[in-house]
Design an enzyme around this catalytic site. Structure first.
Site, PDB file in Angstrom:
ATOM      1  NE  ARG A   1      -8.956 -38.985 -14.768  1.00 14.49           N
ATOM      2  CZ  ARG A   1      -9.019 -39.682 -15.904  1.00 14.49           C
ATOM      3  NH1 ARG A   1     -10.179 -40.206 -16.289  1.00 14.49           N
ATOM      4  NH2 ARG A   1      -7.953 -39.872 -16.654  1.00 14.49           N
TER       5      ARG A   1
ATOM      6  CG  HIS B   1     -17.548 -25.183 -14.822  1.00 13.42           C
ATOM      7  ND1 HIS B   1     -16.765 -26.140 -15.457  1.00 13.42           N
ATOM      8  CD2 HIS B   1     -18.309 -24.624 -15.791  1.00 13.42           C
ATOM      9  CE1 HIS B   1     -17.051 -26.148 -16.748  1.00 13.42           C
ATOM     10  NE2 HIS B   1     -17.979 -25.237 -16.980  1.00 13.42           N
TER      11      HIS B   1
ATOM     12  CD  GLU C   1     -25.634 -38.563  -9.325  1.00 12.03           C
ATOM     13  OE1 GLU C   1     -25.277 -37.865  -8.358  1.00 12.03           O
ATOM     14  OE2 GLU C   1     -26.816 -38.866  -9.548  1.00 12.03           O
TER      15      GLU C   1
HETATM   16  C1  GAR Z   1     -10.154 -23.486 -13.779  1.00 11.59           C
HETATM   17  O1  GAR Z   1     -10.522 -22.488 -14.691  1.00 11.59           O
HETATM   18  C2  GAR Z   1     -11.365 -24.258 -13.299  1.00 11.59           C
HETATM   19  O2  GAR Z   1     -12.509 -23.460 -13.164  1.00 11.59           O
HETATM   20  C3  GAR Z   1     -11.522 -25.253 -14.421  1.00 11.59           C
HETATM   21  O3  GAR Z   1     -10.218 -25.654 -14.728  1.00 11.59           O
HETATM   22  C4  GAR Z   1      -9.325 -24.571 -14.454  1.00 11.59           C
HETATM   23  C5  GAR Z   1      -8.237 -25.097 -13.539  1.00 11.59           C
HETATM   24  O4  GAR Z   1      -7.254 -24.113 -13.331  1.00 11.59           O
HETATM   25  N1  GAR Z   1     -12.335 -26.355 -14.046  1.00 11.59           N
HETATM   26  C6  GAR Z   1     -13.190 -26.951 -14.874  1.00 11.59           C
HETATM   27  O5  GAR Z   1     -13.295 -26.656 -16.033  1.00 11.59           O
HETATM   28  C7  GAR Z   1     -14.020 -28.060 -14.243  1.00 11.59           C
HETATM   29  N2  GAR Z   1     -14.988 -28.520 -15.158  1.00 11.59           N
HETATM   30  P1  GAR Z   1      -6.220 -24.276 -12.134  1.00 11.59           P
HETATM   31  O6  GAR Z   1      -5.631 -25.690 -12.262  1.00 11.59           O
HETATM   32  O7  GAR Z   1      -5.192 -23.227 -12.400  1.00 11.59           O
HETATM   33  O8  GAR Z   1      -6.945 -24.086 -10.848  1.00 11.59           O
END
Ligand code: GAR
Length: 201
Positions: free
Chosen positions: A100, A118, A151
């Protein structure tokens, strides 16, 4: 802030899902390569597998669920999360798969103290399915980014990145796996560098 080498920075980790980056932080703390402690884990989803990763921690790490649907506005939701973080004395907020966007009020309240991981080389491919976006665009290099949070969606000054090759025949799964391995190294390392650069003097 003045901190002795032995004082551990109090992290608040925000999650929405699997929690493998949370696990990487817990592992780095256990191995002594990250001088921090997880003061609280906040999830916006009650069923997030990430929450079960803290069940076995000793001393037990509190896990708090703050659901968007329980609040009339995004600001009220953000305030509820910020209140939990303050109640637990959190000094640095880590978005570890938190899906979020936090608003300007939250970012102001924790100015310069919120980081996100990310799975792309930002500013390319913010938002959902970053690895799928990378494949669709045919990039030959992708990777992961740790950045300070503003933000906007996956926005804010970049702190660290790791690049990985995109190989012929890669699928979303194979590329995600290659990037995730690097995320698990980059996130704890960058937090430790922040602690040394910004909090240990
Ligand atoms: C990870 O790849 C993280 O970089 C991404 O979600 C995944 C969570 O994995 N985050 C995003 O895309 C943020 N925009 P995890 O729950 O196993 O850490």
């Amino acid at each position: 802030m003045s901190r002795s080498g032995k004082v551990k920075l109090r992290l608040g980790v925000l999650v929405s899902g699997r929690g493998s980056n949370l696990q990487a932080i817990l592992d780095a703390i256990a191995e002594g390569t990250l001088s921090a402690e997880v003061a609280v884990v906040v999830s916006d989803r009650p069923d997030a597998p990430a929450l079960s990763r803290i069940d076995d921690a000793a001393p037990k790490i509190p896990g708090v669920v703050v659901e968007r649907g329980a609040y009339p506005t995004g600001e009220a939701f953000d305030d509820a999360i910020a209140d939990v973080l303050d109640e637990h004395g959190v000094e640095l907020v880590v978005l570890a798969g938190f899906m979020r966007v936090l608003g300007a009020g939250f970012v102001r309240r924790f100015q310069g103290r919120v980081v996100n991981i990310h799975p792309s080389l930002l500013p390319s491919f913010p938002g959902l399915h970053a690895q799928r976006q990378a494949l669709l665009h045919g990039v030959k290099v992708s990777g992961c980014t740790v950045h300070l949070v503003d933000e906007t969606l996956d926005g804010g000054p970049i702190l660290a990145q790791t690049a990985v090759p995109v190989l012929p025949g890669d699928t979303e799964e194979s590329l995600s796996e290659r990037i995730l391995k690097e995320e698990h190294a980059l996130l704890p390392k960058t937090i430790q560098e922040m602690i040394e650069a910004r909090f240990n003097n």
